[in-house]
Design an enzyme around this catalytic site. Sequence first.
Site, short mmCIF file in Angstrom:
data_model
loop_
_atom_site.label_atom_id
_atom_site.label_comp_id
_atom_site.label_asym_id
_atom_site.label_seq_id
_atom_site.Cartn_x
_atom_site.Cartn_y
_atom_site.Cartn_z
N GLN A 46 86.70 -58.31 -16.39
CA GLN A 46 86.92 -59.63 -15.80
C GLN A 46 88.20 -60.27 -16.32
OE1 GLN A 46 83.25 -61.69 -16.57
NE2 GLN A 46 82.16 -60.50 -15.03
N GLY B 192 88.72 -53.42 -25.60
CA GLY B 192 88.32 -53.91 -24.28
C GLY B 192 88.03 -52.74 -23.34
N HIS B 193 88.93 -51.75 -23.34
CA HIS B 193 88.69 -50.55 -22.54
C HIS B 193 87.42 -49.84 -23.04
CE1 HIS B 193 93.28 -50.68 -22.25
NE2 HIS B 193 92.93 -50.72 -21.00
N ARG C 82 99.50 -54.90 -23.47
CA ARG C 82 100.81 -55.56 -23.56
C ARG C 82 100.92 -56.46 -24.79
NH1 ARG C 82 100.47 -55.53 -17.55
NH2 ARG C 82 102.29 -54.37 -16.81
N GLY D 33 95.80 -46.70 -19.96
CA GLY D 33 95.98 -46.15 -21.29
C GLY D 33 96.41 -47.17 -22.32
N MET E 134 92.27 -59.13 -25.41
CA MET E 134 92.92 -57.85 -25.71
C MET E 134 93.68 -57.35 -24.49
SD MET E 134 90.55 -55.60 -28.13
CE MET E 134 90.00 -56.25 -29.70
P1 AMP Z 1 94.54 -51.66 -17.89
O1 AMP Z 1 94.62 -50.44 -18.72
O2 AMP Z 1 95.17 -52.86 -18.51
O3 AMP Z 1 94.95 -51.44 -16.45
O4 AMP Z 1 92.98 -52.03 -17.81
C1 AMP Z 1 92.04 -51.09 -17.40
C2 AMP Z 1 90.71 -51.77 -17.25
O5 AMP Z 1 90.33 -52.34 -18.50
C3 AMP Z 1 90.73 -52.92 -16.23
O6 AMP Z 1 89.50 -52.95 -15.51
C4 AMP Z 1 90.87 -54.13 -17.12
O7 AMP Z 1 90.35 -55.31 -16.53
C5 AMP Z 1 90.03 -53.71 -18.31
N1 AMP Z 1 90.44 -54.49 -19.48
C6 AMP Z 1 91.68 -54.64 -19.99
N2 AMP Z 1 91.67 -55.50 -21.03
C7 AMP Z 1 90.39 -55.91 -21.16
C8 AMP Z 1 89.72 -56.82 -22.05
N3 AMP Z 1 90.38 -57.48 -23.00
N4 AMP Z 1 88.39 -57.00 -21.90
C9 AMP Z 1 87.71 -56.34 -20.93
N5 AMP Z 1 88.27 -55.47 -20.07
C10 AMP Z 1 89.59 -55.26 -20.18
#
Ligand code: AMP
Length: 290
Positions: A145, A33-34, A184, A28, A181
Amino acid sequence: MQIVESIAELREALRARSGTVGFAPTMGYLHAGHASLFAASAGENDTTVASVFVNPLQFGHNEDLSTYPRDPERDARLAKEAGVDVLWMPTVDVLYPPGFSTRVRVEGLTEGLCGRSRPTHFEGVTTVVARLFHAVRPDRAYFGQKDYQQLAVIRRMVEDLGFGVAVVGMPVYRELDGLAMSSRNVYLQGDERVRALALRLALQAARRSWAGGERRMSCLAQLLHTTLVEYGVDEVDYAEVVDGATLVRSASDCADADRETVALVAARLGRTRLIDNTVLSAPDPGLDRA
Ligand code: AMP
């Protein structure tokens, strides 16, 4: 877009749909990016499921579980705009009901890099992803990635346990100035936001050195480290250049022309820990442009 909480509601929503299911798990506080993961899934599948769940199992005792940013209403808006059909927002009890005591652990790949300073992190990730996959039963699953090691660990788990899910890795999505992105990034205070650019500057320095012909992994890693310090991160967690499949430096210290070579960094700015990486042996438009 349907918003569901329990596994029964999720299954009900999916029973009403036919065709392929794409899935992107997240914690969330969604950003572009998400959204790039959701949009890729929406383009390749009949139904796109996204989950928002801040997974307590992947946080260490002294980490930021209690302060992790949350905004479910904004998340729902962004998910809808990016093409999500079913947004799954389970509570902790839905995924880990009383008595839950199973852990899924991938060995080897989880030991270095982030695993060194976060020894229980990947076990939490693989446990929740296995749990989510069993509930969603996706055809394809989308991961960034940006979390290169996580992606490698999940591919390993999917292969070893025969999940039958196609894992799709998506490029690192960056701010205009090249900062990767991350949910955090909101923690960054004052000049930390500018100093955070040290991560992409370090990766760019390694890319330039690679383009100039440097193949010694230790020298490239040293360059990463020096650049991080020079541009003012408060603490380098790691700065490494490794084989993309094994996630360790090759015995010869020389990058193999036939294999993927990756530069990865993790550093602290104040109380914020950031990670970033680049595949040195491939074009990286996000960094080459920034
Ligand atoms: P998180 O919410 O941070 O656990 O991320 C969820 C998914 O989004 C994971 O597969 C991350 O690798 C992907 N993700 C987070 N930040 C980015 C980003 N800047 N670019 C691409 N994917 C991202």
